[in-house]
Motif scaffolding. Structure first.
Motif, PDB file in Angstrom:
ATOM      1  N   TYR A   1      20.344  57.879  39.984  1.00 43.45           N
ATOM      2  CA  TYR A   1      21.337  58.187  41.017  1.00 43.45           C
ATOM      3  C   TYR A   1      22.003  56.892  41.455  1.00 43.45           C
ATOM      4  O   TYR A   1      21.353  55.848  41.468  1.00 43.45           O
ATOM      5  N   TYR A   2      23.271  56.951  41.822  1.00 47.39           N
ATOM      6  CA  TYR A   2      23.891  55.735  42.333  1.00 47.39           C
ATOM      7  C   TYR A   2      24.747  56.027  43.567  1.00 47.39           C
ATOM      8  O   TYR A   2      25.128  57.172  43.832  1.00 47.39           O
ATOM      9  N   ALA A   3      25.005  54.959  44.302  1.00 49.27           N
ATOM     10  CA  ALA A   3      25.901  55.040  45.454  1.00 49.27           C
ATOM     11  C   ALA A   3      26.581  53.698  45.622  1.00 49.27           C
ATOM     12  O   ALA A   3      26.091  52.671  45.148  1.00 49.27           O
ATOM     13  N   LEU A   4      27.730  53.716  46.268  1.00 49.52           N
ATOM     14  CA  LEU A   4      28.447  52.488  46.594  1.00 49.52           C
ATOM     15  C   LEU A   4      28.640  52.490  48.106  1.00 49.52           C
ATOM     16  O   LEU A   4      29.241  53.400  48.656  1.00 49.52           O
ATOM     17  N   VAL A   5      28.095  51.475  48.779  1.00 45.38           N
ATOM     18  CA  VAL A   5      28.104  51.456  50.243  1.00 45.38           C
ATOM     19  C   VAL A   5      28.589  50.100  50.770  1.00 45.38           C
ATOM     20  O   VAL A   5      28.646  49.121  50.020  1.00 45.38           O
ATOM     21  N   ASP A   6      28.940  50.075  52.033  1.00 41.69           N
ATOM     22  CA  ASP A   6      29.250  48.808  52.699  1.00 41.69           C
ATOM     23  C   ASP A   6      27.928  48.143  53.043  1.00 41.69           C
ATOM     24  O   ASP A   6      27.175  48.642  53.875  1.00 41.69           O
ATOM     25  N   PHE A   7      27.655  47.016  52.398  1.00 43.83           N
ATOM     26  CA  PHE A   7      26.285  46.530  52.531  1.00 43.83           C
ATOM     27  C   PHE A   7      25.985  45.970  53.920  1.00 43.83           C
ATOM     28  O   PHE A   7      24.843  45.959  54.336  1.00 43.83           O
ATOM     29  N   LEU A   8      26.997  45.602  54.665  1.00 42.43           N
ATOM     30  CA  LEU A   8      26.737  45.144  56.039  1.00 42.43           C
ATOM     31  C   LEU A   8      26.306  46.285  56.945  1.00 42.43           C
ATOM     32  O   LEU A   8      25.631  46.083  57.953  1.00 42.43           O
ATOM     33  N   GLN A   9      26.743  47.483  56.592  1.00 41.67           N
ATOM     34  CA  GLN A   9      26.368  48.670  57.364  1.00 41.67           C
ATOM     35  C   GLN A   9      25.059  49.261  56.877  1.00 41.67           C
ATOM     36  O   GLN A   9      24.594  50.270  57.407  1.00 41.67           O
ATOM     37  N   THR A  10      24.484  48.671  55.855  1.00 38.65           N
ATOM     38  CA  THR A  10      23.365  49.295  55.153  1.00 38.65           C
ATOM     39  C   THR A  10      22.235  48.293  55.082  1.00 38.65           C
ATOM     40  O   THR A  10      22.134  47.509  54.147  1.00 38.65           O
ATOM     41  N   ILE A  11      21.429  48.325  56.114  1.00 37.80           N
ATOM     42  CA  ILE A  11      20.390  47.302  56.224  1.00 37.80           C
ATOM     43  C   ILE A  11      19.045  47.905  55.852  1.00 37.80           C
ATOM     44  O   ILE A  11      18.490  48.707  56.595  1.00 37.80           O
ATOM     45  N   PRO A  12      18.540  47.532  54.694  1.00 36.13           N
ATOM     46  CA  PRO A  12      17.301  48.139  54.212  1.00 36.13           C
ATOM     47  C   PRO A  12      16.080  47.595  54.946  1.00 36.13           C
ATOM     48  O   PRO A  12      16.074  46.451  55.395  1.00 36.13           O
ATOM     49  N   GLN A  13      15.066  48.423  55.030  1.00 33.36           N
ATOM     50  CA  GLN A  13      13.799  48.016  55.637  1.00 33.36           C
ATOM     51  C   GLN A  13      12.689  48.606  54.803  1.00 33.36           C
ATOM     52  O   GLN A  13      12.559  49.836  54.750  1.00 33.36           O
ATOM     53  N   PRO A  14      11.900  47.793  54.152  1.00 35.78           N
ATOM     54  CA  PRO A  14      10.833  48.374  53.343  1.00 35.78           C
ATOM     55  C   PRO A  14       9.840  49.103  54.245  1.00 35.78           C
ATOM     56  O   PRO A  14       9.525  48.634  55.337  1.00 35.78           O
ATOM     57  N   LEU A  15       9.380  50.266  53.789  1.00 34.99           N
ATOM     58  CA  LEU A  15       8.387  50.999  54.576  1.00 34.99           C
ATOM     59  C   LEU A  15       6.972  50.697  54.091  1.00 34.99           C
ATOM     60  O   LEU A  15       6.006  51.113  54.699  1.00 34.99           O
ATOM     61  N   ALA A  16       6.867  49.963  52.958  1.00 35.08           N
ATOM     62  CA  ALA A  16       5.540  49.575  52.468  1.00 35.08           C
ATOM     63  C   ALA A  16       5.340  48.092  52.775  1.00 35.08           C
ATOM     64  O   ALA A  16       6.246  47.282  52.603  1.00 35.08           O
ATOM     65  N   ALA A  17       4.137  47.765  53.237  1.00 34.39           N
ATOM     66  CA  ALA A  17       3.873  46.407  53.725  1.00 34.39           C
ATOM     67  C   ALA A  17       3.950  45.368  52.606  1.00 34.39           C
ATOM     68  O   ALA A  17       4.295  44.212  52.860  1.00 34.39           O
ATOM     69  N   ASP A  18       3.640  45.777  51.374  1.00 34.25           N
ATOM     70  CA  ASP A  18       3.559  44.785  50.294  1.00 34.25           C
ATOM     71  C   ASP A  18       4.833  44.744  49.445  1.00 34.25           C
ATOM     72  O   ASP A  18       4.813  44.303  48.309  1.00 34.25           O
ATOM     73  N   GLU A  19       5.931  45.224  49.986  1.00 40.83           N
ATOM     74  CA  GLU A  19       7.179  45.211  49.231  1.00 40.83           C
ATOM     75  C   GLU A  19       8.278  44.507  50.015  1.00 40.83           C
ATOM     76  O   GLU A  19       8.277  44.503  51.244  1.00 40.83           O
ATOM     77  N   ILE A  20       9.214  43.918  49.285  1.00 38.39           N
ATOM     78  CA  ILE A  20      10.432  43.453  49.927  1.00 38.39           C
ATOM     79  C   ILE A  20      11.623  44.168  49.293  1.00 38.39           C
ATOM     80  O   ILE A  20      11.585  44.559  48.121  1.00 38.39           O
ATOM     81  N   VAL A  21      12.643  44.367  50.070  1.00 38.39           N
ATOM     82  CA  VAL A  21      13.878  44.998  49.585  1.00 38.39           C
ATOM     83  C   VAL A  21      15.007  44.063  49.920  1.00 38.39           C
ATOM     84  O   VAL A  21      15.121  43.614  51.058  1.00 38.39           O
ATOM     85  N   GLU A  22      15.842  43.766  48.921  1.00 42.74           N
ATOM     86  CA  GLU A  22      16.923  42.817  49.185  1.00 42.74           C
ATOM     87  C   GLU A  22      18.210  43.189  48.482  1.00 42.74           C
ATOM     88  O   GLU A  22      18.192  43.746  47.386  1.00 42.74           O
ATOM     89  N   TRP A  23      19.314  42.815  49.103  1.00 37.08           N
ATOM     90  CA  TRP A  23      20.602  42.858  48.429  1.00 37.08           C
ATOM     91  C   TRP A  23      20.708  41.622  47.542  1.00 37.08           C
ATOM     92  O   TRP A  23      20.601  40.496  48.031  1.00 37.08           O
ATOM     93  N   ILE A  24      20.928  41.844  46.261  1.00 40.61           N
ATOM     94  CA  ILE A  24      21.043  40.728  45.318  1.00 40.61           C
ATOM     95  C   ILE A  24      22.451  40.748  44.727  1.00 40.61           C
ATOM     96  O   ILE A  24      22.958  41.820  44.384  1.00 40.61           O
ATOM     97  N   ASP A  25      23.069  39.586  44.596  1.00 46.87           N
ATOM     98  CA  ASP A  25      24.386  39.522  43.949  1.00 46.87           C
ATOM     99  C   ASP A  25      24.299  40.123  42.553  1.00 46.87           C
ATOM    100  O   ASP A  25      23.390  39.763  41.790  1.00 46.87           O
ATOM    101  N   HIS A  26      25.256  40.960  42.230  1.00 46.28           N
ATOM    102  CA  HIS A  26      25.230  41.566  40.896  1.00 46.28           C
ATOM    103  C   HIS A  26      25.273  40.519  39.792  1.00 46.28           C
ATOM    104  O   HIS A  26      24.685  40.692  38.726  1.00 46.28           O
TER     105      HIS A  26
END
Lengths: 251, 251
Positions: free
Chosen positions: B118-143
């Motif tokens: 599945y894919y989506a295109l979003v405004d990344f400033l409006q889309t602030i991820p927060q990992p729900l698992a303690a041992d994971e990180i989620v990040e916006w990475i330059d393509h």
């Protein structure tokens, strides 16, 4: 075929199936390849299961062959269907109707299968199906007259056609579906048949010419009363380049 | 989250997963949302599994939320990946590396999973991820700077981007990604960022105008040294009609 799947179900990917939407074109008709068992009044898309050691794209080719005897058809994956209730199969007297097997034997089938849809567009006169299972028939059915289908197969069929129609904006069609030499009205009729609507003659000519895949021949269609239309053929090299890169180099 | 899946694996569709490719656009940058556990140097697309009683489209939304905390993102299914060897996961010392679990416990994971993308295109400033698992990180990475990904996730990412680029020929983008009032050069930059190439200014203006979704405002961009460019906004009604019916009414 079904029996051998049931007896060897541990060799198949659980909960996953393939369904193939094969559109046939000939003589200005759009047809769909459908299957029926003698146990149900409903028809179905030719489908089947995925071996554990097989990729899904290869499985689609295997599935199509096993149900219809067909080989060498280029299948495109278009969508995957997995609604929670998509496998609420028809049961009566504890028999799974379409396959005529007791629910207990068919437990594996009665769970929710997620199905990957593949489609192709072929010349149906060149594509003569032969069922490999004795209790099944396979037939080309006019798209306008598709009977009731099992499960969500109508939705799968509709989505395949919508995808094919969308594809017409991105890629040319016609090669292998028209005679080597054809007229613009014949090509237009192919597009009209797929799109299910009449097109304006001038617009069509302008747009199809702009794609740059046609070679105008120094020949006219014979056996035509008067105003014999010009014959064309596809420029194979350019045709394939457009298939590869898309019509809309767009932006 | 992983632990709860393993403990309740009979509640999940066997052999099926979801992977989400979330593209972010802001300030002329294309970014991708990626996940890393602390057990592996490789990154992964946010993905997960499908409950037996859940449709795959709903599962995609659930999966994205569980891995990134994000809600309300409109996901489009684009392709399903099921090569026979796609799950030859990285194992060392009998540990499944990415999840840091012993092979025996992770047997369920080590079989071939077919994954729906599945894919989506979003405004990344409006889309602030927060990992729900303690041992994971989620990040916006330059393509442009995506690091090594697990399994076939690079292929999934590439296919998602190819699909998005194709979509630009069929549907407009920009709404929710640009300020309410924007200039043509800003809109062009959005297209260039997604397409990964420069576009001719005049051609772009001609084509984007032809879609008929722009309203030219009686205002110019301020804070611009000289030759201040005109501001535009989207005609929301027309924009939505084109999203629905496609740019190419084509044939």
């Amino acid at each position: 075929m079904l029996k051998s799947v049931l007896e060897n179900k541990e060799l198949y990917q659980p909960g996953l199936s393939i369904d193939c939407v094969i559109f046939g074109f000939h003589d200005n008709q759009l047809k769909v390849l459908l299957i029926k068992t003698k146990y149900s009044n409903k028809w179905a898309l030719p489908g089947g299961f995925v071996s554990l050691n097989e990729g899904i794209d290869e499985a689609a080719v295997t599935v199509l062959h096993r149900r219809t005897g067909l080989n060498g058809i280029f299948l495109r994956q278009f969508s995957t269907f997995g609604a929670a209730n998509r496998c609420d199969v028809e049961v009566s007297n504890n028999i799974l109707r379409f396959y005529n097997i007791p629910i207990e034997d068919g437990k594996w089938f009665a769970s929710r299968f997620v199905t990957v849809g593949y489609y192709a567009l072929v010349d149906f006169l060149q594509t003569i199906p032969q069922p490999l299972a004795a209790d099944e028939i396979v037939e080309w059915i006019d798209h306008d007259a598709v009977p009731e289908l099992v499960l969500d197969h109508k939705e799968i069929l509709d989505k395949a056609l919508a995808t094919l129609r969308n594809e017409l904006n991105l890629t040319p069609v016609g090669y292998n579906l028209l005679p080597e030499k054809f007229t613009i009205p014949e090509l237009q009729k192919l597009y009209e048949t797929i799109l299910g609507k009449k097109l304006d003659r001038r617009n069509f000519l302008r747009k199809i010419t702009a794609i740059g895949i046609l070679i105008k021949l120094d020949e006219k269609k014979s056996n035509v009363a008067h105003k014999a239309p010009n014959l064309y053929r596809f420029d194979k090299e350019k045709y394939e380049a457009v298939v590869k890169n898309g019509i809309n180099q767009g932006w």
